[in-house]
Motif scaffolding. Structure first.
Motif, short mmCIF file in Angstrom:
data_model
loop_
_atom_site.label_atom_id
_atom_site.label_comp_id
_atom_site.label_asym_id
_atom_site.label_seq_id
_atom_site.Cartn_x
_atom_site.Cartn_y
_atom_site.Cartn_z
N VAL A 49 0.85 -1.19 0.00
CA VAL A 49 0.00 0.00 0.00
C VAL A 49 0.88 1.24 0.00
N GLU A 50 0.62 2.16 -0.91
CA GLU A 50 1.31 3.45 -0.93
C GLU A 50 0.55 4.41 -0.03
N GLY A 51 1.22 4.87 1.03
CA GLY A 51 0.57 5.81 1.91
C GLY A 51 0.86 5.53 3.37
N ASP A 52 -0.03 6.03 4.23
CA ASP A 52 0.13 6.01 5.68
C ASP A 52 -0.55 4.76 6.24
N ALA A 53 0.15 4.02 7.09
CA ALA A 53 -0.40 2.78 7.63
C ALA A 53 -1.47 3.01 8.69
N GLU A 54 -1.42 4.15 9.38
CA GLU A 54 -2.31 4.34 10.53
C GLU A 54 -3.80 4.30 10.16
N LEU A 71 1.26 -5.68 9.54
CA LEU A 71 1.72 -4.56 8.71
C LEU A 71 3.21 -4.34 8.94
N ARG A 72 3.94 -4.09 7.85
CA ARG A 72 5.37 -3.81 7.94
C ARG A 72 5.71 -2.64 7.01
N ALA A 73 6.32 -1.60 7.57
CA ALA A 73 6.68 -0.42 6.79
C ALA A 73 7.74 -0.77 5.75
N ALA A 74 7.64 -0.14 4.57
CA ALA A 74 8.60 -0.35 3.49
C ALA A 74 8.50 0.79 2.50
N VAL A 80 1.15 -5.50 3.72
CA VAL A 80 0.06 -6.01 4.55
C VAL A 80 -0.14 -7.49 4.27
N TYR A 81 -0.09 -8.29 5.32
CA TYR A 81 -0.53 -9.68 5.25
C TYR A 81 -1.84 -9.76 6.00
N ALA A 82 -2.89 -10.27 5.36
CA ALA A 82 -4.20 -10.30 6.01
C ALA A 82 -4.97 -11.55 5.60
#
Length: 216
Positions: A49-54, A71-74, A80-82
């Motif tokens: 996902v491009e953008g903010d995780a919050e 969720l893991r920042a990159a 995102v694994y879901a």
């Protein structure tokens, strides 16, 4: 075998909650499904996902049927694994793509105009059955049809292709350059870092395809 670039448009009420976030939040740009599977009504996916995780995580935590996530920042976004239970529409959509000869070429791109874009390879009959089989609330449109070898171009996301086209039109690839990265980012309505990432990833994929093609 044939390849098809398919764009599926969602009615507003048919949007998945995370896709709705992509459409409505200025803090989340796009989502790319990299890998996924559906077994016994449970969908397991890995996305970037491009953008903010919050805000994305808030939506995940409010979803009915969510079993687990990580969720893991990159880079300029996050992975995102879901795993979640599919609703009736999700089951119908999964069934539409469950064809004997069909292969989905990743990534699947979820875009802010309520569309999902993806490339498929398979027998013409199965490709047509998929187009005809999307559930209510969704409309499938074919952007192009070609030989399956053309699907390598599908490795470029539509956003990467748009960024490369904008950069070319503005003169970013002129020698010497007519404009800098700031102009490309302004035209794409995104941050300079995001524009840079889109161009670098798109360029890397084009170069890889060119080198592979030359070696054959």
């Amino acid at each position: 075998m044939k390849s098809v670039r398919l764009v599926v448009t969602y009615d507003a009420e048919a949007l998945h909650p995370t896709h709705e976030l992509v459409c409505e939040s200025p803090r989340v740009d796009r989502e790319y499904l990299l890998e996924g599977r559906a077994d016994d009504g449970v969908e397991t996916v890995l996305s970037y996902v491009e953008g903010d995780a919050e805000p994305y995580e808030r939506v995940l935590e409010s979803m009915d049927g969510l079993l687990e996530y990580d969720l893991r920042a990159a880079g300029d976004g996050f992975f995102v694994y879901a795993r979640s239970e599919l609703d009736d529409r999700g089951r119908s959509l999964a069934s539409a793509f469950d064809r004997e000869t069909l292969v989905v070429v990743p990534p699947i791109e979820f875009r802010p105009d309520r569309t999902m874009a993806l490339t498929l390879i398979g027998h013409p009959a199965d490709l047509q059955a998929t187009v005809d089989g999307v559930p209510s609330g969704l409309e499938a449109s074919v952007w192009w049809i070609g030989d399956h070898a053309q699907a390598a171009g599908g490795r470029l996301t539509d956003r990467q292709r748009e960024a490369l086209a904008v950069a070319h039109e503005l003169g970013y690839y002129d020698v010497p350059r007519s404009v800098g990265l700031e102009a490309v980012a302004a035209e794409l309505d995104c941050a300079k870092a995001t524009a840079s990432t889109l161009l670098r990833r798109g360029e890397a994929r084009l170069v890889a395809d060119a080198v592979v093609g030359r070696g054959r």
